[in-house]
Design a protein around this motif. Structure first.
Motif, short mmCIF file in Angstrom:
data_model
loop_
_atom_site.label_atom_id
_atom_site.label_comp_id
_atom_site.label_asym_id
_atom_site.label_seq_id
_atom_site.Cartn_x
_atom_site.Cartn_y
_atom_site.Cartn_z
N THR A 60 0.81 -1.22 0.00
CA THR A 60 0.00 0.00 0.00
C THR A 60 0.85 1.27 0.00
O THR A 60 0.31 2.35 -0.26
CB THR A 60 -0.91 0.01 1.23
N GLY A 61 2.13 1.17 0.32
CA GLY A 61 2.97 2.35 0.39
C GLY A 61 2.79 3.17 1.66
O GLY A 61 3.34 4.26 1.78
N HIS A 62 2.02 2.66 2.60
CA HIS A 62 1.76 3.36 3.85
C HIS A 62 2.92 3.16 4.82
O HIS A 62 3.48 2.07 4.93
CB HIS A 62 0.46 2.85 4.47
N SER A 63 3.30 4.24 5.54
CA SER A 63 4.41 4.19 6.51
C SER A 63 3.87 4.52 7.89
O SER A 63 2.93 5.30 8.04
CB SER A 63 5.51 5.18 6.13
N MET A 64 4.49 3.94 8.90
CA MET A 64 4.07 4.19 10.28
C MET A 64 5.26 4.00 11.21
O MET A 64 6.22 3.29 10.91
CB MET A 64 2.93 3.23 10.67
N TRP A 65 5.18 4.71 12.34
CA TRP A 65 6.27 4.66 13.31
C TRP A 65 6.17 3.44 14.21
O TRP A 65 7.21 2.89 14.62
CB TRP A 65 6.27 5.92 14.18
N ARG A 66 4.97 3.04 14.52
CA ARG A 66 4.82 1.92 15.45
C ARG A 66 5.02 0.60 14.71
O ARG A 66 4.86 0.50 13.50
CB ARG A 66 3.45 1.94 16.10
N LYS A 67 5.33 -0.40 15.49
CA LYS A 67 5.56 -1.74 14.96
C LYS A 67 4.22 -2.38 14.59
O LYS A 67 3.22 -2.14 15.26
CB LYS A 67 6.29 -2.57 16.02
N PRO A 68 4.17 -3.17 13.50
CA PRO A 68 2.91 -3.86 13.16
C PRO A 68 2.41 -4.71 14.33
O PRO A 68 3.18 -5.39 15.01
CB PRO A 68 3.29 -4.72 11.95
N ARG A 69 1.10 -4.66 14.56
CA ARG A 69 0.52 -5.35 15.71
C ARG A 69 0.71 -6.86 15.64
O ARG A 69 0.76 -7.54 16.67
CB ARG A 69 -0.97 -5.03 15.81
N MET A 70 0.79 -7.41 14.43
CA MET A 70 0.90 -8.85 14.29
C MET A 70 2.21 -9.38 14.85
O MET A 70 2.29 -10.55 15.25
CB MET A 70 0.75 -9.24 12.81
N LEU A 71 3.24 -8.54 14.92
CA LEU A 71 4.51 -8.99 15.47
C LEU A 71 4.44 -9.18 16.98
O LEU A 71 5.23 -9.94 17.55
CB LEU A 71 5.62 -7.99 15.14
N GLY A 72 3.49 -8.49 17.64
CA GLY A 72 3.37 -8.63 19.08
C GLY A 72 4.60 -8.09 19.79
O GLY A 72 5.10 -6.99 19.51
N LYS A 73 5.15 -8.88 20.73
CA LYS A 73 6.35 -8.48 21.46
C LYS A 73 7.64 -8.89 20.75
O LYS A 73 8.72 -8.58 21.23
CB LYS A 73 6.32 -9.11 22.86
N GLU A 74 7.51 -9.59 19.67
CA GLU A 74 8.70 -10.05 18.95
C GLU A 74 9.33 -8.91 18.17
O GLU A 74 8.63 -8.05 17.61
CB GLU A 74 8.31 -11.19 18.01
N LEU A 75 10.67 -8.87 18.11
CA LEU A 75 11.40 -7.83 17.39
C LEU A 75 11.35 -8.09 15.89
O LEU A 75 11.06 -9.20 15.43
CB LEU A 75 12.85 -7.78 17.88
N TRP A 76 11.65 -7.03 15.14
CA TRP A 76 11.70 -7.20 13.69
C TRP A 76 12.80 -8.18 13.31
O TRP A 76 12.60 -9.06 12.48
CB TRP A 76 11.94 -5.85 13.03
N ASP A 77 13.97 -8.07 13.93
CA ASP A 77 15.07 -9.01 13.73
C ASP A 77 15.46 -9.55 15.10
O ASP A 77 16.13 -8.87 15.88
CB ASP A 77 16.27 -8.32 13.07
N PRO A 78 15.05 -10.76 15.47
CA PRO A 78 15.35 -11.28 16.81
C PRO A 78 16.84 -11.43 17.08
O PRO A 78 17.25 -11.48 18.24
CB PRO A 78 14.65 -12.64 16.82
N THR A 79 17.68 -11.49 16.02
CA THR A 79 19.12 -11.64 16.23
C THR A 79 19.85 -10.31 16.36
O THR A 79 21.06 -10.30 16.60
CB THR A 79 19.73 -12.43 15.05
#
Length: 647
Positions: free
Chosen positions: A388-407
């Motif tokens: 969609t080309g939409h940008s946002m500051w917050r993390k996507p809700r589907m990730l929950g408490k998991e980081l974007w890159d766990p490593t």
């Protein structure tokens, strides 16, 4: 004659035939009752003599509205006929006219049930148990032009009806000034009936208006304004003032303190009763999972009623359903305890596994359709949706408490750093507790050097090398540069460790010194206690003199007189005295423990003072002193030497 068809305008009601009555009924829109009137043979005379009770009984008019409308039409017909005959009689002569008119009215209005009085109103009136005629004249002055306005029961034999002038004249005197009079109403029966009718209608209409107002409005309390406001449920308007039609009434009666307390008490009783019912139902029912249907069902166990013969006795009610799919009604939002069976355990494990797999799949999709970008203007990172080309500051809700890159260690929190050390097997060495104590996150961990790990309690070099090797293997570590804020945090942590080490050293020195002082004090307490015990022992033994303490010694001559120089008379535990042949002889009460020479010197000084005032000789003074030496013990030769010295 009003409301008559053209064919009946010239006829009197008594001359109507059955067909004329049918024409009148059709004209009055009672066409369906024409056959009933014909069957009864109702002509004009019979119609004139019908009463209100005859309409439903003889004519079969059961509809109340039709019955009322028909009776009103018949009454108008009677009034019109009576009025017409009265006019005819008026043309013929006076006396007969009045009599026939009264008879016509009595016949037309069915007034035969009442007895006419002189007033012609058909009802007897009483004022204070005295009969009264409407528009009665004054009985005091008896002038025909003056009407009675008040009635005084104290005047006259049975009371007087007085006009305005007579009332002022009669009750002007002091003895009649306090008479209680009754004001006579100015209304006749017709006007009074109208007033009563209007009042009854007014009360009925007001009740309907209040009922409708209470249906349309509702009252609420404003805590901010501390007053009630009224909300119109129809127009949805809000107003602070009360609806005008209420006047002195209230929309809803305010509760008193007793009503409020009673209501609170009832609510509490209902809550307690509901709680007891829920507990009883939960104790009697079990919620069990059915594998075949995939639903839960409720099984009735009964009520436990232990007896001395059978402690596990259970009573089951025949009204209860043994097995049911629906939850018991009285549970409301509560539920019974679920019986944890093997099927339910397997189902929960399956749900948990499927939930984990679904989360993993959705997070893979999120990382596929989103990009983790860096904003050079703000220095922050944001998430961009590639679809969609939409940008946002917050993390996507589907990730929950998991980081974007766990490593990515740079995004780790304190808990994730602790998990990292636990996965490396360092939990048993206490490193995890140090991580949580000093709040070491991922960015701070990357700034650590060898000495920092030592500060954290990692004294084994192998553990430090393993940790550094795990961090250096990351692809981004070669290009990573520590932020100045993270370096400042590391320096603060180092200073904290130095201060902590100095504090521990001071604390250790203080504890050593305190321990030595405490040991020294302990030894001193023991020594003082021993000295105290020894003194108490000597005090107990000193209460007896020497011969009593060594009474069991053998081979000692107890008659030996022990000489103690010049001081044989001494102060002992038994007072002043001396031993004479192993027996204690008590001395004088005023003896003092002084040497003999001191005694003579003291006496000589006293005699010299006396000679200054008397003028005596020194020889007389010495003789007086020799005379007072009887307190000296036997064998004392010091007296002779002293006397020779002065001779």
């Amino acid at each position: 004659m009003a409301e008559l068809p053209d064919d009946l305008l010239g006829k009197a009601v008594f001359d109507w035939k059955i067909s004329d009555v049918g024409i009148w009924l059709v004209h009055m829109k009672f066409k369906k009752y024409v056959s009933a009137f014909k069957a009864q043979g109702i002509d004009g005379t019979e119609l004139y003599e019908l009463t209100e009770e005859d309409i439903p009984e003889r004519m079969g008019v059961t509809n109340k509205a039709h019955k009322k409308k028909m009776w009103n039409a018949i009454k108008k017909l009677k009034y019109a006929q009576a009025d017409k005959e009265a006019k005819k009689e008026a043309k013929k002569g006076g006396g007969k006219k009045k009599k026939k008119a009264n008879l016509a009215i009595e016949k037309s209005t069915n007034v035969g049930r009442k007895k006419e009085v002189a007033s012609g109103l058909g009802v007897e009136l009483y004022v204070a148990h005295t009969q009264y005629t409407y528009q009665m004249g004054c009985t005091f002055c008896q002038e025909p032009d003056k009407l009675a306005l008040v009635f005084c029961p104290a005047c006259g034999q049975k009371g007087d009806f007085l006009c305005e002038d007579c009332d002022a004249e009669v009750h002007h005197h002091a003895k009649r000034r306090n008479h209680i009079r009754t004001v006579i109403s100015v209304y006749d029966l017709h006007m009074a009936g109208q007033v009563v009718t209007h009042f009854v209608r007014y009360v009925a209409c007001r009740r309907k208006l209040l009922k409708k107002c209470r249906e349309m409005f509702d009252r609420f309390y404003s805590a901010e304004k501390r007053m009630h406001y009224y909300y119109n449920l129809v127009t949805q308007a809000v107003q602070w003032h009360k609806p005008y039609c209420l006047r002195n009434d209230e929309l809803k009666p305010f509760m008193s303190y007793d009503d409020a307390a009673f209501k609170i008490q009832n609510m509490y009783h209902v809550r307690v009763a509901h709680k007891l019912i829920v507990e009883m139902i939960q104790a009697q029912f079990d919620k069990i999972y059915d594998r075949d249907s995939g639903h839960f069902y409720y099984f009735y166990n009964g009520i436990k009623a232990p007896t001395p013969e059978d402690p596990k006795n259970v009573v089951k009610s025949f009204l209860a359903v043994p097995v049911q799919w629906k939850k018991p009604i009285n549970l409301y939002n509560n539920d019974c305890k679920i019986v944890f069976t093997e099927d339910l355990a397997a189902l929960r494990i399956q749900f948990a596994f499927r939930t984990m797999k679904a989360k993993q799949f959705m997070r893979v999709l999120v990382r596929t359709f989103f990009q983790y970008c860096y904003d050079p203007i703000t220095g922050k990172k944001y998430y961009r949706n590639t679809v969609t080309g939409h940008s946002m500051w917050r993390k996507p809700r589907m990730l929950g408490k998991e980081l974007w890159d766990p490593t990515d260690v740079r995004e780790w929190s304190v808990s994730e750093v602790a998990y990292f050390f636990r996965r490396m097997g360092f939990k048993k060495f206490g490193y995890v507790d140090a991580i949580r104590k000093y709040s070491v996150d991922g960015k701070l961990l990357l700034t650590f050097e060898w000495e920092d790990y030592n500060y954290m309690g990692m004294v084994q070099s192998m553990h430090i090398k393993q940790t550094l090797l795990q961090l250096h293997r990351r692809e981004w570590y070669k290009t990573h540069k520590d932020h100045p804020k993270d370096i400042a945090r590391r320096d603060r942590l180092r200073r904290h460790h130095n201060v902590d080490a100095a504090a521990r050293l001071l604390q250790r020195k203080y504890r050593q010194r305190y321990a030595r002082a405490k040991i020294k004090m302990f030894h001193e307490i023991i020594r003082v206690q021993k000295q105290k015990d020894e003194a108490e022992k000597q005090l107990r033994e000193g209460q007896h003199w020497w011969p009593q303490r060594v009474r069991d010694f053998s081979g000692i001559d107890r008659t030996v007189k022990y000489q103690h120089g010049k001081r044989r008379v001494q102060l002992g535990v038994n007072g002043w005295g001396q031993y004479v042949e192993s027996a204690w002889v008590k001395g004088r009460e005023n003896m003092s423990d002084e040497h003999v020479s001191r005694y003579y010197t003291k006496k000589l000084n006293e005699e010299e003072t006396k000679m200054k005032f008397t003028g005596g000789d020194i020889t007389d003074a010495m003789n007086a002193i020799d005379a007072s030496r009887d307190h000296l013990g036997p064998g004392n030769t010091e007296k002779k030497k002293s006397t020779k010295r002065f001779n």
